[in-house]
Each structure stands twice: as structure tokens, then as C-alpha cells.
Scaffold this active site. Structure first.
Site, PDB file in Angstrom:
ATOM      1  N   TYR A 132      12.177   0.485  -4.488  1.00  0.00           N
ATOM      2  CA  TYR A 132      11.502   1.943  -4.737  1.00  0.00           C
ATOM      3  C   TYR A 132      12.643   2.916  -5.377  1.00  0.00           C
ATOM      4  O   TYR A 132      13.629   2.522  -4.980  1.00  0.00           O
ATOM      5  CB  TYR A 132      11.109   2.406  -3.358  1.00  0.00           C
ATOM      6  N   ARG A 167      10.350   7.203   2.694  1.00  0.00           N
ATOM      7  CA  ARG A 167      10.557   8.659   2.827  1.00  0.00           C
ATOM      8  C   ARG A 167      11.360   9.358   3.890  1.00  0.00           C
ATOM      9  O   ARG A 167      12.098  10.413   4.025  1.00  0.00           O
ATOM     10  CB  ARG A 167       9.039   9.237   2.810  1.00  0.00           C
ATOM     11  N   ARG A 188       0.780  -1.123  -0.137  1.00  0.00           N
ATOM     12  CA  ARG A 188       0.071   0.238   0.022  1.00  0.00           C
ATOM     13  C   ARG A 188       0.854   1.140   0.039  1.00  0.00           C
ATOM     14  O   ARG A 188       1.567   1.299   0.940  1.00  0.00           O
ATOM     15  CB  ARG A 188      -0.797   0.031   1.077  1.00  0.00           C
ATOM     16  N   ASP A 223       1.467   5.256   0.140  1.00  0.00           N
ATOM     17  CA  ASP A 223       0.794   6.405   0.857  1.00  0.00           C
ATOM     18  C   ASP A 223       0.243   7.650  -0.187  1.00  0.00           C
ATOM     19  O   ASP A 223       0.373   7.451  -1.388  1.00  0.00           O
ATOM     20  CB  ASP A 223       2.180   6.985   1.538  1.00  0.00           C
TER      21      ASP A 223
END
Length: 250
Positions: free
Chosen positions: A108, A194, A49, A51
Site C-alpha cells: 500500500y 490508515r 477488500r 475500505d
């Protein structure tokens, strides 16, 4: 029968992938399209999932249906879905093959723009007013491999069963006026990438030392790490599976 769907999306207009009350999400749009076209209620399970505002260049989900799906379904879905969601392919897998639990890695990328660029506002962190030391940041990346508990980079009150992750690769590279951070692991905590990027930027601009990263991780305290990087620079670019385990025996 269980099917996998490979798709991508631009996350600007969505409150992440997973369905949330009173918010528009990628999962909601995908399930609405599938249910409408197949004329049955379809529920999907995603590989992860993302953000709010985060993008996915390559992500998978699985869903079950009693129908044999035809090869034109991706085309029909793309005609029905918004322009910021694109289906790549749909294929049959074993009935117990799971998009989330059978994933072996996720990768990522995070983009930072070092020059003001009107065309990358929605796809990078605009940092043209700062100077970052790439060598320091890559030195800090090597420290990540020494640890598995990344509580310091986890979203507070996320109620994770474990904050352990095995990082396979992490590095920064520069291409002209763009910096790209690539990180791959068996799993990621919410907000983890992040938070790592935000901390790396503090290392790159000299606010903290690369070796300070060890204390940050060992503190196991989110407040010890840097501020999270903005979501628009983050892309989920790959999810890996042992595909031979998904094959259906004839």
C-alpha cells in the site's frame, strides 16, 4: 476453468471492493459486467477488500467460467464498466490458484499533500496546515519490524482469526510538497494502514514520541493508537504471487 483478472479503480464512488447490501461496490460492478458479457453468472474472489473511498492501482481477482475467453474480453469489459474501473488483463491459471490465499504480499501507499492542491483532493490527505518531521516518522517505521501482532491497529470487532502480520517494508519519502508512505506485508488487517498512518502523523507533529509506538503496539488496544487517516489518500499498489505455481501444465 479459472481466470485471474488484473484491474484498478478509483474508490471515491464506492463503498469498498467487497459486495455489501444496499451499497455500490467495485465487486458488484465487476461481476455485473462479466456476467452480462459472458452471459452466465460470474462470482469473483478478490485479493483483498479495500475500505470505502480507498483506491487500487493494481489488484487481482479470480473467477470461474466454462468458457474459453478470447483476448478481446478486457476491451469489452472496459467499454461496459464505469470510467473509474479499468481492467488491465485476464489470464488463465490453475483451477486451485486463489487470488486471496495464494497472495504472498500486498503493498500500500499513502499520500499526504503538504500544500493546498485542488487536483489531489481525492487522492491524498491535505495537511498543508501542519508540519511533519519525516526523520521521526521513519524512525518509528523501524519499530514496526519488531512486532507481528498489530491488534492496536485493527478495526474493532472485525472478528479476525489472527491479528499477526509480517511487515516486509515500511518507509516515508518526500517529493516536493508530497509525502508518501509505503508499506508491504504478507497480510493486512482492516483499517490497519490508515491507523498506522494516523499514529505516524501524531509522531511527525510531535504529539507523541517515536518510542511511544512500542507501548501502543504492546497494549493491543485500538484506543491506544491514533485516529485513522482519511481513506482517499490510500492506494493498494501491488499484490504479489508465486506465478510459477499458477502455470497450467500442457
Amino acid at each position: 476453468m479459472r481466470y485471474f483478472i488484473e484491474f484498478s479503480y478509483h474508490g471515491k464512488n464506492y463503498f469498498g471492493y467487497q459486495i455489501q447490501p444496499n451499497e455500490i461496490t467495485v465487486q458488484e460492478e465487476l461481476e455485473r459486467a462479466l456476467s452480462t458479457i459472458l452471459r452466465e453468472e460470474i462470482k469473483t474472489t478478490g485479493a483483498g477488500r479495500t475500505d470505502t473511498g480507498v483506491h487500487a492501482k493494481k489488484i487481482f481477482a479470480h473467477f470461474n467460467t466454462v468458457q474459453n475467453l478470447d483476448e478481446n474480453l478486457p476491451y469489452k469489459l472496459n467499454s461496459f464498466l464505469p470510467n473509474d474501473i479499468a481492467v488491465r488483463r485476464i489470464f488463465r491459471v490453475k483451477d486451485d490458484f486463489h487470488a486471496r490465499f495464494d497472495a504472498t504480499f500486498r503493498t500500500y501507499e499513502y499520500n499526504i499533500a503538504l500544500e493546498k492542491n485542488p487536483f489531489t483532493q481525492d487522492a491524498s490527505w491535505q495537511m498543508w496546515k501542519r508540519t511533519l518531521d519525516l526523520e521521526r516518522m521513519n524512525g518509528a517505521c523501524k519499530i514496526l519490524f519488531e512486532y507481528e501482532d498489530f491488534t492496536s491497529f485493527a478495526k474493532l470487532h472485525a472478528d479476525n482469526k489472527t491479528n499477526n502480520c509480517k511487515i516486509y517494508k515500511a518507509f516515508w519519502e518526500q517529493n516536493g510538497a508530497e509525502l508518501k508512505f509505503t508499506i508491504s506485508a504478507d497480510r493486512f488487517l482492516r483499517n490497519m494502514v490508515r491507523a498506522i498512518v494516523g499514529t505516524m502523523v501524531e509522531i511527525g507533529n510531535g504529539k507523541i514520541q517515536p518510542t511511544d509506538l512500542r507501548k501502543i503496539i504492546e497494549d493491543k488496544n485500538r484506543n491506544a493508537a491514533g485516529t485513522s487517516a482519511p481513506p482517499q489518500g490510500l492506494f493498494l499498489v501491488d499484490v504479489g504471487y508465486n506465478w510459477e505455481q499458477s502455470e497450467i501444465e500442457e
